[in-house]
Motif scaffolding. Structure first.
Motif, PDB file in Angstrom:
ATOM      1  N   ASP A 233      25.086  -4.309 -19.277  1.00  0.00           N
ATOM      2  CA  ASP A 233      23.873  -4.010 -18.506  1.00  0.00           C
ATOM      3  C   ASP A 233      23.181  -5.326 -18.142  1.00  0.00           C
ATOM      4  OD1 ASP A 233      21.681  -2.612 -17.473  1.00  0.00           O
ATOM      5  OD2 ASP A 233      21.081  -1.722 -19.383  1.00  0.00           O
TER       6      ASP A 233
ATOM      7  N   HIS B 173      17.740  -2.269 -25.634  1.00  0.00           N
ATOM      8  CA  HIS B 173      18.500  -1.302 -26.434  1.00  0.00           C
ATOM      9  C   HIS B 173      19.829  -1.882 -26.881  1.00  0.00           C
ATOM     10  CE1 HIS B 173      20.776  -0.693 -22.634  1.00  0.00           C
ATOM     11  NE2 HIS B 173      19.592  -0.911 -22.075  1.00  0.00           N
TER      12      HIS B 173
ATOM     13  N   ALA C 141      21.001  -5.160 -25.184  1.00  0.00           N
ATOM     14  CA  ALA C 141      20.434  -5.460 -23.871  1.00  0.00           C
ATOM     15  C   ALA C 141      18.989  -5.896 -24.116  1.00  0.00           C
ATOM     16  CB  ALA C 141      20.487  -4.240 -22.974  1.00  0.00           C
TER      17      ALA C 141
ATOM     18  N   GLU D 163      15.659  -7.106 -22.362  1.00  0.00           N
ATOM     19  CA  GLU D 163      15.244  -6.924 -20.963  1.00  0.00           C
ATOM     20  C   GLU D 163      13.734  -6.843 -20.771  1.00  0.00           C
ATOM     21  OE1 GLU D 163      16.263  -3.151 -19.161  1.00  0.00           O
ATOM     22  OE2 GLU D 163      17.177  -2.430 -20.992  1.00  0.00           O
TER      23      GLU D 163
ATOM     24  N   GLU E 139      17.309  -9.144 -17.423  1.00  0.00           N
ATOM     25  CA  GLU E 139      18.083  -8.521 -18.509  1.00  0.00           C
ATOM     26  C   GLU E 139      19.481  -9.102 -18.590  1.00  0.00           C
ATOM     27  OE1 GLU E 139      19.077  -4.370 -17.749  1.00  0.00           O
ATOM     28  OE2 GLU E 139      19.583  -4.054 -19.853  1.00  0.00           O
TER      29      GLU E 139
HETATM   30 CO    CO Z   1      19.088  -1.799 -20.070  1.00  0.00          CO
END
Ligand code: CO
Ligand code: MF3
Length: 251
Positions: A105, A168, A199, A201, A232
Motif C-alpha cells: 500500500d 495498519h 503501512a 500513513e 504512505e
Molecule cells: Co493504507
C-alpha cells in the motif's frame, strides 16, 4: 493477531512494492492541468495488470475503482471522476496492489502545475512526518513510538494529523493488526518485532480538521479551503534499520 513475515515473504512484498512504486510513478507523470481522475485510474489499472499484479482496491468493500484520487480538501478515498484537475490543485493518489498473494500500500500527494507556498509546506511536512515515523519503526520500540514521532513533528510545524484514519499492519491481507495511528504515546501499543510489516500513513491538513464523509459513502473531506495531504509507504521492521518496501532512496 499480529502476523510476522518470514524473510522470503518480505522479499515478495518488496517485489510487489517495486511494482507499486513504478505504477505510482507512471501516474505521477500524467498529473497535469486538464487530466481527469478517471484517466489516472484507467492508466493505473492497466499498468498494475501489465506488471502481473492486481488492483487491491477494485471491489474492496464495493469501492468502484483501482486507485483513490483525492484533490485539495479531500483527505482520502476520493472516487475517480471526470472533473479535470486544475493548475494550483494538490492531489493525493493512494492505492494498494496484490503481488504473488501479498498486499502492499502506498500514497503520495502531488502538486498540479504551480501551487501555493502553503501547499508545498503541507506536502513536504507530510513526507517528513512519515520520515519521523519511519525512523521510530525499529525492533524494541512500540507502535506508539511511531505514532508519537509523527504527532510531535506535525505539532512542531503547525500541521494537523487527521485522527479518523490510521495506518495498519499489511501483507497477507490488506488490513492486519496492529493499528498505526498518527497520534499516540511513546512506549505504548504493540511491540515492533522483526518481520512485522506496516503501512505508515500520515494524513495531514493545514488547519484543525473536521472530517465529513460525502453521500457516496467514501469521499472524506475537511471542507473548503483546508488542504489535505497523505504520504504512505509499506515498511518492514528488521533487526536493524527499517526497510521501506514501496520506494527507493527517498524512503
Ligand atoms: Co493504507
Ligand atoms: N489504501 C487505503 C488504505 O490504506 C484505502 C483503502 S479503501 C479503498 O487502506 F476502498 F479505497 F480501497
Amino acid at each position: 493477531m499480529i502476523y510476522l513475515k518470514r524473510p522470503q515473504e518480505i522479499d515478495r512484498m518488496a517485489e510487489g512494492g517495486r511494482v507499486l512504486a513504478a505504477v505510482m510513478e507512471e501516474v505521477h507523470r500524467e498529473i497535469r492541468p486538464g487530466v481527469t481522475p478517471q484517466q489516472l485510474d484507467t492508466l493505473a489499472r492497466r499498468a498494475i495488470r501489465a506488471r502481473r499484479a492486481l488492483p487491491a482496491q477494485l471491489g474492496y468493500r464495493s469501492y468502484p475503482a483501482s486507485i483513490c484520487v483525492s484533490p485539495n480538501e479531500i483527505v482520502v478515498h476520493g472516487i475517480p471522476d471526470d472533473r479535470r484537475l486544475l493548475e494550483g490543485d494538490v492531489v493525493s493518489i493512494d492505492f494498494a496492489v496484490i503481488y504473488e498473494g501479498y498486499y502492499v500500500d502506498m500514497a503520495r500527494t502531488y502538486p498540479v502545475g504551480k501551487v501555493a507556498d502553503e501547499a508545498i509546506r503541507l506536502i513536504e511536512g507530510t513526507r517528513e512526518a512519515f520520515a519521523q515515523g519511519f525512523s521510530a519503526a525499529r525492533a524494541g520500540n512500540r507502535v506508539g513510538d511511531i505514532s508519537h514521532a509523527i504527532e510531535e513533528y506535525l505539532a512542531a510545524h503547525g500541521l494537523y494529523p487527521v485522527r479518523e484514519f490510521i495506518g495498519h499492519g499489511i501483507g497477507r491481507s490488506f488490513h492486519e493488526e496492529p493499528d498505526v495511528p498518527n497520534v499516540g504515546e511513546k512506549g505504548r501499543g504493540a511491540p515492533l518485532r522483526p518481520g512485522l510489516t506496516l503501512a505508515i500513513e500520515p494524513m495531514v491538513t493545514v488547519r484543525e480538521p473536521r472530517v465529513e464523509i460525502l453521500e457516496d459513502g467514501w469521499t472524506a473531506t475537511t471542507g473548503e479551503g483546508n488542504l489535505a495531504a497523505h504520504y504512505e509507504n509499506t515498511v518492514a521492521i528488521t533487526e536493524g534499520d527499517p526497510l521501506c518496501l514501496t520506494a527507493g532512496a527517498e524512503h
